[in-house]
Design an enzyme around this catalytic site. Structure first.
Site, PDB file in Angstrom:
ATOM      1  N   LYS A 148       0.843  -1.196   0.000  1.00  0.00           N
ATOM      2  CA  LYS A 148       0.000   0.000   0.000  1.00  0.00           C
ATOM      3  C   LYS A 148       0.876   1.242   0.000  1.00  0.00           C
ATOM      4  O   LYS A 148       2.063   1.192   0.303  1.00  0.00           O
ATOM      5  CB  LYS A 148      -0.900   0.013   1.234  1.00  0.00           C
ATOM      6  CG  LYS A 148      -1.943  -1.069   1.238  1.00  0.00           C
ATOM      7  CD  LYS A 148      -2.839  -0.920   2.445  1.00  0.00           C
ATOM      8  CE  LYS A 148      -3.914  -1.994   2.441  1.00  0.00           C
ATOM      9  NZ  LYS A 148      -4.756  -1.866   3.622  1.00  0.00           N
ATOM     10  N   HIS A 169       2.239   6.835   3.931  1.00  0.00           N
ATOM     11  CA  HIS A 169       1.979   8.260   4.186  1.00  0.00           C
ATOM     12  C   HIS A 169       2.496   8.630   5.571  1.00  0.00           C
ATOM     13  O   HIS A 169       2.959   7.780   6.333  1.00  0.00           O
ATOM     14  CB  HIS A 169       0.478   8.593   4.019  1.00  0.00           C
ATOM     15  CG  HIS A 169      -0.411   7.901   5.014  1.00  0.00           C
ATOM     16  ND1 HIS A 169      -0.661   8.408   6.252  1.00  0.00           N
ATOM     17  CD2 HIS A 169      -1.112   6.747   4.917  1.00  0.00           C
ATOM     18  CE1 HIS A 169      -1.487   7.604   6.894  1.00  0.00           C
ATOM     19  NE2 HIS A 169      -1.773   6.587   6.097  1.00  0.00           N
ATOM     20  N   HIS A 225       1.883   6.793   9.018  1.00  0.00           N
ATOM     21  CA  HIS A 225       2.635   5.587   9.372  1.00  0.00           C
ATOM     22  C   HIS A 225       3.882   5.947  10.182  1.00  0.00           C
ATOM     23  O   HIS A 225       4.306   5.189  11.041  1.00  0.00           O
ATOM     24  CB  HIS A 225       3.053   4.814   8.109  1.00  0.00           C
ATOM     25  CG  HIS A 225       1.918   4.181   7.384  1.00  0.00           C
ATOM     26  ND1 HIS A 225       1.402   4.714   6.231  1.00  0.00           N
ATOM     27  CD2 HIS A 225       1.203   3.067   7.663  1.00  0.00           C
ATOM     28  CE1 HIS A 225       0.415   3.935   5.811  1.00  0.00           C
ATOM     29  NE2 HIS A 225       0.277   2.920   6.665  1.00  0.00           N
TER      30      HIS A 225
END
Length: 160
Positions: free
Chosen positions: A131, A134, A137
């Site tokens: 994934k 961004h 995280h």
């Protein structure tokens, strides 16, 4: 190594017991605070005012008896009684030098390690590489890593 505040609290508690053995254990609690102004020394003992209620004596007289019962060593350079019963405490430069030297040579910087280390499990994010990554995280990852390092430095067994 004990901090200066902890050392002074122990010394003044012992002096209160020596000066006034009639006091109960729950009435004895030396209130040591850092001085707000440099001219008053490093620390202040302010419990003479509180003890005046229990003993029925003027606070200055209480402070004088406590200072007379205070154990003398190389940690305290000067003890002055000011005003109605405030005790100003100046630490000796040799004690301050020894304390700083101890902190510099101690791998834990004077922080005591726990007597019984614990196993601490910290679960923090590990981003999914499939994934998009961004900034959200990063926050939990950094906080988790900081906590893990902190607990490890204190001697605990950390499982990440």
């Amino acid at each position: 190594m004990k901090t200066a505040h902890h050392l002074l609290k122990e010394k003044f508690n012992a002096a209160i017991v020596a000066a006034f053995p009639e006091l109960s254990a729950d009435e004895i609690s030396a209130e040591i605070t850092q001085s707000t102004q440099e001219k008053f020394g490093h620390y202040q003992f302010n419990s003479a005012m509180k003890l005046a209620k229990h003993l029925g004596l003027p606070p200055r007289q209480i402070a004088e008896k406590i200072v007379a019962a205070l154990s003398k060593d190389d940690a305290i350079e000067k003890v002055d009684i000011a005003g109605p019963g405030f005790v100003n405490i100046t630490l000796s430069s040799s004690y301050l030098s020894k304390s700083v030297q101890h902190l510099l040579t101690d791998p834990h910087l004077g922080i005591e390690t726990p007597a019984d280390p614990q196993r601490i499990i910290i679960d923090f994010s590990s981003p999914n590489i499939a994934k998009e990554l961004h900034v959200g995280h990063l926050r939990s990852t950094i906080i988790g890593d900081c906590l893990a390092r902190l607990f490890e430095s204190l001697g605990n067994d950390v499982v990440r």
